[in-house]
Design a protein around this motif. Structure first.
Motif, PDB file in Angstrom:
ATOM      1  N   VAL A   1      -5.278  -5.843  -7.755  1.00  0.00           N
ATOM      2  CA  VAL A   1      -4.441  -4.641  -7.769  1.00  0.00           C
ATOM      3  C   VAL A   1      -5.326  -3.432  -8.054  1.00  0.00           C
ATOM      4  O   VAL A   1      -6.162  -3.467  -8.965  1.00  0.00           O
ATOM      5  N   LEU A   2      -5.134  -2.360  -7.280  1.00  0.00           N
ATOM      6  CA  LEU A   2      -5.811  -1.086  -7.506  1.00  0.00           C
ATOM      7  C   LEU A   2      -4.744  -0.020  -7.719  1.00  0.00           C
ATOM      8  O   LEU A   2      -3.783   0.054  -6.942  1.00  0.00           O
ATOM      9  N   LEU A   3      -4.921   0.807  -8.748  1.00  0.00           N
ATOM     10  CA  LEU A   3      -3.907   1.801  -9.079  1.00  0.00           C
ATOM     11  C   LEU A   3      -4.603   3.087  -9.518  1.00  0.00           C
ATOM     12  O   LEU A   3      -5.511   3.063 -10.349  1.00  0.00           O
ATOM     13  N   GLY A   4      -4.212   4.208  -8.951  1.00  0.00           N
ATOM     14  CA  GLY A   4      -4.784   5.490  -9.335  1.00  0.00           C
ATOM     15  C   GLY A   4      -4.483   6.565  -8.311  1.00  0.00           C
ATOM     16  O   GLY A   4      -3.647   6.390  -7.413  1.00  0.00           O
ATOM     17  N   LYS A   5      -5.182   7.703  -8.418  1.00  0.00           N
ATOM     18  CA  LYS A   5      -5.027   8.790  -7.444  1.00  0.00           C
ATOM     19  C   LYS A   5      -5.906   8.487  -6.243  1.00  0.00           C
ATOM     20  O   LYS A   5      -7.139   8.610  -6.311  1.00  0.00           O
TER      21      LYS A   5
ATOM     22  N   ALA B   1       0.853  -1.183   0.000  1.00  0.00           N
ATOM     23  CA  ALA B   1       0.000   0.000   0.000  1.00  0.00           C
ATOM     24  C   ALA B   1       0.891   1.236   0.000  1.00  0.00           C
ATOM     25  O   ALA B   1       1.645   1.462   0.940  1.00  0.00           O
ATOM     26  N   GLY B   2       0.837   2.004  -1.062  1.00  0.00           N
ATOM     27  CA  GLY B   2       1.666   3.197  -1.153  1.00  0.00           C
ATOM     28  C   GLY B   2       2.028   3.534  -2.589  1.00  0.00           C
ATOM     29  O   GLY B   2       1.406   3.026  -3.538  1.00  0.00           O
TER      30      GLY B   2
ATOM     31  N   TYR C   1       3.945   4.671 -11.150  1.00  0.00           N
ATOM     32  CA  TYR C   1       2.573   4.217 -11.335  1.00  0.00           C
ATOM     33  C   TYR C   1       1.574   5.029 -10.513  1.00  0.00           C
ATOM     34  O   TYR C   1       0.401   5.067 -10.812  1.00  0.00           O
ATOM     35  N   GLY C   2       1.999   5.619  -9.433  1.00  0.00           N
ATOM     36  CA  GLY C   2       1.095   6.336  -8.544  1.00  0.00           C
ATOM     37  C   GLY C   2       0.806   5.522  -7.293  1.00  0.00           C
ATOM     38  O   GLY C   2       1.614   4.704  -6.847  1.00  0.00           O
ATOM     39  N   GLN C   3      -0.390   5.755  -6.712  1.00  0.00           N
ATOM     40  CA  GLN C   3      -0.756   5.008  -5.508  1.00  0.00           C
ATOM     41  C   GLN C   3      -1.262   3.617  -5.892  1.00  0.00           C
ATOM     42  O   GLN C   3      -2.075   3.476  -6.811  1.00  0.00           O
ATOM     43  N   VAL C   4      -0.777   2.617  -5.158  1.00  0.00           N
ATOM     44  CA  VAL C   4      -1.111   1.224  -5.464  1.00  0.00           C
ATOM     45  C   VAL C   4      -1.502   0.503  -4.186  1.00  0.00           C
ATOM     46  O   VAL C   4      -0.867   0.678  -3.135  1.00  0.00           O
ATOM     47  N   VAL C   5      -2.565  -0.307  -4.278  1.00  0.00           N
ATOM     48  CA  VAL C   5      -2.961  -1.201  -3.184  1.00  0.00           C
ATOM     49  C   VAL C   5      -3.028  -2.602  -3.773  1.00  0.00           C
ATOM     50  O   VAL C   5      -3.725  -2.842  -4.762  1.00  0.00           O
TER      51      VAL C   5
ATOM     52  N   LEU D   1      -9.296   4.930 -12.361  1.00  0.00           N
ATOM     53  CA  LEU D   1      -8.907   3.957 -11.335  1.00  0.00           C
ATOM     54  C   LEU D   1      -8.747   2.615 -12.039  1.00  0.00           C
ATOM     55  O   LEU D   1      -9.715   2.082 -12.609  1.00  0.00           O
ATOM     56  N   TYR D   2      -7.556   2.064 -11.975  1.00  0.00           N
ATOM     57  CA  TYR D   2      -7.258   0.814 -12.673  1.00  0.00           C
ATOM     58  C   TYR D   2      -7.411  -0.354 -11.711  1.00  0.00           C
ATOM     59  O   TYR D   2      -6.919  -0.326 -10.574  1.00  0.00           O
ATOM     60  N   PHE D   3      -8.112  -1.411 -12.170  1.00  0.00           N
ATOM     61  CA  PHE D   3      -8.337  -2.601 -11.355  1.00  0.00           C
ATOM     62  C   PHE D   3      -7.908  -3.829 -12.148  1.00  0.00           C
ATOM     63  O   PHE D   3      -8.255  -3.975 -13.319  1.00  0.00           O
ATOM     64  N   GLU D   4      -7.143  -4.716 -11.478  1.00  0.00           N
ATOM     65  CA  GLU D   4      -6.631  -5.893 -12.182  1.00  0.00           C
ATOM     66  C   GLU D   4      -6.667  -7.107 -11.265  1.00  0.00           C
ATOM     67  O   GLU D   4      -6.351  -7.013 -10.073  1.00  0.00           O
ATOM     68  N   VAL D   5      -7.053  -8.242 -11.834  1.00  0.00           N
ATOM     69  CA  VAL D   5      -7.028  -9.530 -11.121  1.00  0.00           C
ATOM     70  C   VAL D   5      -5.809 -10.300 -11.623  1.00  0.00           C
ATOM     71  O   VAL D   5      -5.591 -10.419 -12.835  1.00  0.00           O
ATOM     72  N   ARG D   6      -5.009 -10.843 -10.690  1.00  0.00           N
ATOM     73  CA  ARG D   6      -3.822 -11.621 -11.040  1.00  0.00           C
ATOM     74  C   ARG D   6      -3.906 -13.000 -10.380  1.00  0.00           C
ATOM     75  O   ARG D   6      -4.261 -13.110  -9.203  1.00  0.00           O
TER      76      ARG D   6
END
Length: 337
Positions: free
Chosen positions: A278-282, A257-258, A263-267, A312-317
């Motif tokens: 994965v969540l990525l965005g402001k 988390a950070g 890439y910006g902020q990532v959780v 807001l980018y969302f990805e399943v891995r």
């Protein structure tokens, strides 16, 4: 939503690559032939111009040499003219002296003979100088004729070279146009070949059997208020225009988390069974590494810096490999999209 897995695509594509791709390339063959023909013509013109230039240079050198020789002969001719005039004057004086002595009754016979001999010598000298003068005049005339012929040849060579240069210019312009036509024809043929390959691949896709496979589970959307979304082969990008909670899509453990580089902020949440989201965005992140979260818990709040929609980018891995995330979303959750 179902995931279609194509069976036999690789074999079909390999067959396509191995097969001969037949396209109409009559235009290309003609263009290549024209370029080769014009190239040969240009090469011939270059050689002919080079040969004529060598002859022209040789002619100029000969003219220069002849002009130098003629100057020497003309200078010598002027000198001989002076010698002839001097011999004529001397001969005239001796002849007048001889006449006077011959008419003088008091002149001895031997004196008359001496004057006669001097007259003969003067006449012989004059004749030799006149003969030499005629010879040099003939040589100068001959050199003048040769020089005139050389200059005429030089002018003709200059005209021939200019004509050849003009022909070369026209041929070069035509050659460049044909080269451009060849490039266009080659591009067209390449496109045709590519289109044939694409059609073969499409055919392999359409004819290949499919096996249906369901995702291991379905997730809700991480945000509730979004205007639209864009699905790629990996992730889903939600567009939003308000500050709102970003929620966990399932129970799990926060493994990151950070900020992450550029890439910006990532959780990043580990849901177990080699499954992560994965969540990525402001975002204003509210969780930290090693936190345990439940389905629906607030992970962060979206942020807005302008009137434009944010992403807001969302990805399943799974097993650290990005999945086709849109297939993992609950159909009820994406029905508004």
């Amino acid at each position: 939503m179902r995931l279609a897995v194509i069976i036999g695509l690789t074999l079909g594509f390999a067959f396509t690559a191995a097969a001969a791709v037949k396209v109409r390339d009559d235009g290309l063959a003609r263009a290549r032939s024209e370029v080769m023909e014009l190239g040969a013509r240009l090469s011939t013109l270059e050689k002919e111009i080079g040969s004529k230039n060598n002859l022209y240079i040789s002619s100029v050198e000969q003219i220069k040499q002849f002009e130098g020789d003629i100057k020497l002969y003309r200078d010598k001719l002027v000198e001989i003219h002076g010698q002839v005039r001097a011999a004529q004057s001397e001969n005239k004086k001796i002849f007048q002296s001889y006449l006077i002595e011959s008419e003088n009754e008091g002149t001895e016979e031997w004196q008359k003979k001496v004057h006669l001999e001097l007259l003969k010598q003067a006449q012989s000298k004059l004749k030799n100088k006149e003969t030499e003068l005629i010879s040099f005049e003939n040589k100068v005339t001959e050199f003048d004729s040769k020089l005139t012929a050389l200059k005429t040849n030089e002018e003709e060579l200059s005209q021939v070279i200019q004509e050849l240069e003009d022909r070369k210019k026209v041929a070069m312009e035509l050659y460049l146009a044909k080269v451009q036509n060849k490039k266009l024809a080659e591009s067209k043929v390449q496109k045709q070949k590519l289109n044939v390959k694409i059609e073969e691949v499409k055919k392999a896709y359409s004819q290949a059997p499919v096996v249906e496979k369901r995702p291991d589970r379905y997730f809700k959307n991480p945000v509730a208020d979004f205007s639209t979304y864009t699905a790629s082969a990996k992730g889903v990008t939600f567009k939003y225009n308000s500050i709102q909670p970003v929620r966990a899509v399932g129970e799990g453990k926060v493994v990151f988390a950070g900020d992450l580089a550029s890439y910006g902020q990532v959780v990043l949440i580990d849901h177990g069974s080699d499954l992560r989201t994965v969540l990525l965005g402001k975002m204003d992140i509210k969780v930290k590494k090693n936190d345990t979260v439940n389905d629906g818990d607030i992970l962060a709040y979206t942020q807005k810096d302008s009137k434009e929609d944010e992403n807001l980018y969302f990805e399943v891995r799974k097993k650290n490999t990005a999945q086709n995330t849109i297939l993992w979303l609950d159909q009820n959750g994406v029905s508004k999209i």
